[in-house]
Design an enzyme around this catalytic site. Structure first.
Site, PDB file in Angstrom:
ATOM      1  N   SER A  96      87.596 -63.116  77.791  1.00 45.76           N
ATOM      2  CA  SER A  96      87.626 -63.077  79.256  1.00 45.76           C
ATOM      3  C   SER A  96      86.523 -63.996  79.765  1.00 45.76           C
ATOM      4  O   SER A  96      85.333 -63.654  79.676  1.00 45.76           O
ATOM      5  CB  SER A  96      87.398 -61.652  79.769  1.00 45.76           C
ATOM      6  OG  SER A  96      88.453 -60.809  79.366  1.00 45.76           O
ATOM      7  N   LYS A 171      93.107 -61.836  84.675  1.00 45.62           N
ATOM      8  CA  LYS A 171      92.164 -60.903  84.060  1.00 45.62           C
ATOM      9  C   LYS A 171      91.031 -60.554  85.018  1.00 45.62           C
ATOM     10  O   LYS A 171      90.598 -59.394  85.102  1.00 45.62           O
ATOM     11  CB  LYS A 171      91.596 -61.488  82.757  1.00 45.62           C
ATOM     12  CG  LYS A 171      90.556 -60.599  82.066  1.00 45.62           C
ATOM     13  CD  LYS A 171      91.111 -59.210  81.733  1.00 45.62           C
ATOM     14  CE  LYS A 171      90.034 -58.269  81.205  1.00 45.62           C
ATOM     15  NZ  LYS A 171      89.575 -58.600  79.848  1.00 45.62           N
ATOM     16  N   LYS A 239      79.772 -59.206  83.592  1.00 46.36           N
ATOM     17  CA  LYS A 239      80.139 -60.615  83.427  1.00 46.36           C
ATOM     18  C   LYS A 239      81.440 -60.921  84.142  1.00 46.36           C
ATOM     19  O   LYS A 239      81.564 -61.928  84.858  1.00 46.36           O
ATOM     20  CB  LYS A 239      80.231 -60.936  81.937  1.00 46.36           C
ATOM     21  CG  LYS A 239      80.683 -62.350  81.601  1.00 46.36           C
ATOM     22  CD  LYS A 239      82.148 -62.408  81.206  1.00 46.36           C
ATOM     23  CE  LYS A 239      82.442 -61.607  79.953  1.00 46.36           C
ATOM     24  NZ  LYS A 239      83.855 -61.749  79.536  1.00 46.36           N
TER      25      LYS A 239
END
Length: 295
Positions: A96, A171, A239
């Site tokens: 990701s 995502k 993140k």
């Protein structure tokens, strides 16, 4: 059966690799960073010294790494994937990472003659072990069709969203929804507990109504029991939300609830919990309320 390079055998990557082996594929692992797990080696698992060597031996090369810098280093560093890439190979990044960087990486890999797919996943460690991951794919239709049997060995809900970068964009959107659902469940259970109700019974009641969700089912139980071993680490969700908020600034969007969820994760990190499961967001709210739902 395919010859697959697999780089990144952590919490998610290792069970994904195991499922590919169970499907009969031969896997090659790079030991440029650390030793390959011993139980993945044998008749259909081989350790090699570098991403370049793995790429030279493989038709498909899968990356499952923590963040954008690690993907860039494995792809384009010394003895990296790009040095072994050639026509007929497909590089599949299931990490990701940044959608913007993904588009740049795809362009650079395409210059070697290889195809590039971004295919991040959702479902956590549970989905990785059960081969039920949701896989969000960005790339050409031809590359997707070639890679589809590999995805079928790792997941159930597999969607070609669009071109390179679109898988990573999906995502990021997924991670916004998951974080906000965790925040909602945390707030609801904290409210119920502070008001004197049993949070376990409240969760049980809500599971039968319109508020029911996978987050309430899985992470609500974690919150009630206080089992915060990852799973999916708070630092990794931070993140992902950073990617969302950085993208929002570029697109001139306001994502206020995403920013609020990120602040709650930051509180957890300040409490020493950056490696807790992301369901532990409730501990930030408990800290501010001076009340634990498990007392």
């Amino acid at each position: 059966m395919a010859r697959i390079g697999f780089i990144g055998t952590g919490i998610m990557g290792k069970p994904m690799a195991e499922n590919l082996q169970k499907a009969g594929h031969s896997l090659y692992f790079s030991e440029h960073h650390s030793k390959a797990p011993a139980d993945l080696l044998g008749s259909n698992g081989t350790a090699l010294p570098s991403p370049k060597a793995v790429t030279e031996e493989s038709e498909f090369i899968i990356l499952m790494l923590p963040d954008t810098p690690q993907v860039e280093e494995v792809l384009f560093g010394a003895n990296g994937v790009a040095e072994g890439a050639a026509a007929g190979k497909i590089i599949i990044d299931m990490s990701s990472i940044s959608p913007i960087a993904t588009k740049e990486f795809a362009t650079r890999i395409n210059q070697t003659g290889a195809d590039y797919i971004d295919a991040p996943v959702s479902g956590g460690e549970v989905g990785a072990k059960a081969a039920t991951l949701t896989i969000m794919v960005g790339g050409s239709e031809a590359a997707f069709e070639r890679a589809k049997p590999l995805f079928d060995a790792m997941g159930k809900n597999i969607t070609l969203v669009g071109g390179n970068g679109d898988g990573q964009t999906t995502k990021v959107a997924n991670q916004i929804i998951v974080a906000l659902n965790i925040q909602a469940v945390s707030e609801a259970l904290l409210f119920a507990s502070k008001a004197g109700a049993d949070p376990a019974k409240v969760r049980e009641a809500l599971m039968g109504g319109f508020a029911s969700s996978k987050i309430l089912e899985v992470h609500g139980e974690r919150m009630v029991k206080g089992t915060f071993d990852p799973g999916f680490k708070i630092c990794l969700h931070q993140k992902d939300l950073n990617l969302a908020l950085e993208g929002a600034r570029t697109l001139k969007l306001n994502l206020p609830n995403t920013a609020s969820a990120q602040q709650n994760f930051s509180t957890c990190a300040a409490l020493g919990g950056e490696n807790w499961d992301h369901s532990a967001m409730i501990k930030a709210l408990e800290h501010m309320a001076n009340h634990s739902i498990r007392d």
